[in-house]
Design an enzyme around this catalytic site. Structure first.
Site, mmCIF file in Angstrom:
data_model
loop_
_atom_site.group_PDB
_atom_site.id
_atom_site.type_symbol
_atom_site.label_atom_id
_atom_site.label_comp_id
_atom_site.label_asym_id
_atom_site.label_seq_id
_atom_site.Cartn_x
_atom_site.Cartn_y
_atom_site.Cartn_z
ATOM 1 C CE1 TYR A 119 33.019 37.581 36.849
ATOM 2 C CE2 TYR A 119 33.512 38.344 34.633
ATOM 3 C CZ TYR A 119 33.930 37.960 35.889
ATOM 4 O OH TYR A 119 35.264 37.957 36.190
ATOM 5 C CG ASP A 167 31.803 37.298 40.677
ATOM 6 O OD1 ASP A 167 31.783 38.113 41.624
ATOM 7 O OD2 ASP A 167 32.852 36.880 40.147
ATOM 8 C CG HIS A 206 33.814 32.525 42.422
ATOM 9 N ND1 HIS A 206 33.206 33.678 42.855
ATOM 10 C CD2 HIS A 206 34.853 32.932 41.649
ATOM 11 C CE1 HIS A 206 33.830 34.733 42.376
ATOM 12 N NE2 HIS A 206 34.844 34.314 41.643
#
Length: 258
Positions: free
Chosen positions: A108, A147, A249
């Site tokens: 992340y 991500d 997402h």
DNA sequence: ATGGTCGTTGGACGA
């Protein structure tokens, strides 16, 4: 083997969707981001009944990451060597585990907030630290999935002009992403599905397909050569499908030959 | 330039 990555925006609020997703697509390994849960808060029972093992790191409402696997989880590591931390480090942004002979990292990448915010410099530091650590992983099958909070090209953003003074599209962020590819890493999803992976909740961004492509699978050469396909599960982001609200997402699925 | 919607929470704050 089928690997997936998904910024789930709270694992507890979406555990039913996660379990259904694992079954619908016959997922072997799922990397999650923004779990917003400590390890002991993860609802394990249903996942274990489906045959999955879980590794997680995170703190309360703050950013957390997890890896769910049914091909075994070994050598689990929280963070990577030299990973920069921001102040109190109340976030967990990287979790590595070996699953079925593949080293999977659920990443992340820091959002950056604004280009003049200290979090933006932290984002670039973090990416530089990851690049350094990753240089020693290139010769083994390794997947850096998650991500990335970067739009590598203008085509990855519904309207680049709206992001002039924002993060995600700035040249330094793009350079940080490109550096991995210059080192020999291969982003494997674009060749199979160039569609967006994230749409803001408001202004009906999904319905109008005004999104960003920011979730990627960056693979080492020995793994990239085994990738046979990839796709974005846009249905999982569709508010018109399912009975509960979706994450902002969509999950990304990657198929790998044995 | 601003605001819109979620999630965690029990008031903002981050995304």
């Amino acid at each position: 083997m089928r690997i997936a990555t998904w910024n789930v925006n709270s694992l507890r609020s979406r555990i039913d969707r996660v379990e259904a997703f694992l079954q619908r697509h016959d997922i072997d390994v799922l990397a999650l981001q923004e779990t917003k849960a400590r390890e002991e808060q993860i609802p394990l029972m249903g996942l274990q009944m489906l045959g999955y093992d879980v590794a997680a790191a995170g703190y309360d409402q703050w950013n957390g990451v997890a890896i769910i696997s049914r091909v075994g989880l070994t050598d689990v590591t929280v963070g990577f060597e030299g990973m920069p931390e921001f102040k109190d480090a109340s976030e967990a942004r990287a979790l590595g585990a070996t699953c079925g002979g593949v080293r999977v990292w659920s990443l992340y990448v820091p959002n950056g907030r604004k280009p003049d915010d200290p979090h933006y410099a932290y984002k670039l530091d973090w990416l530089a630290g990851l690049r350094t650590a990753a240089s020693s992983w290139q010769d083994v099958p390794t997947a850096l999935v998650g991500d990335w909070n970067i739009c590598p090209t203008d085509a990855d953003c519904f309207d680049p002009s709206q992001f002039r003074n924002s993060t995600h599209l700035t040249p330094p962020e793009r350079a940080a992403f490109a550096a991995f590819e210059e080192d020999g890493w291969v982003e494997v999803t674009r060749a199979h599905d160039a569609g967006y992976t994230y749409w803001d909740y408001y202004r009906q961004r999904f319905e109008r397909n005004r999104g960003l492509k920011i979730d990627f699978a960056v693979c080492s050469p020995p793994l990239a050569s085994r990738v046979t396909g990839a796709f974005v599960d846009r249905d999982e982001r569709d508010p018109a499908q399912g009975t509960s609200s979706p994450s902002d997402h969509a999950p990304v699925i990657i198929d790998i030959a044995d």
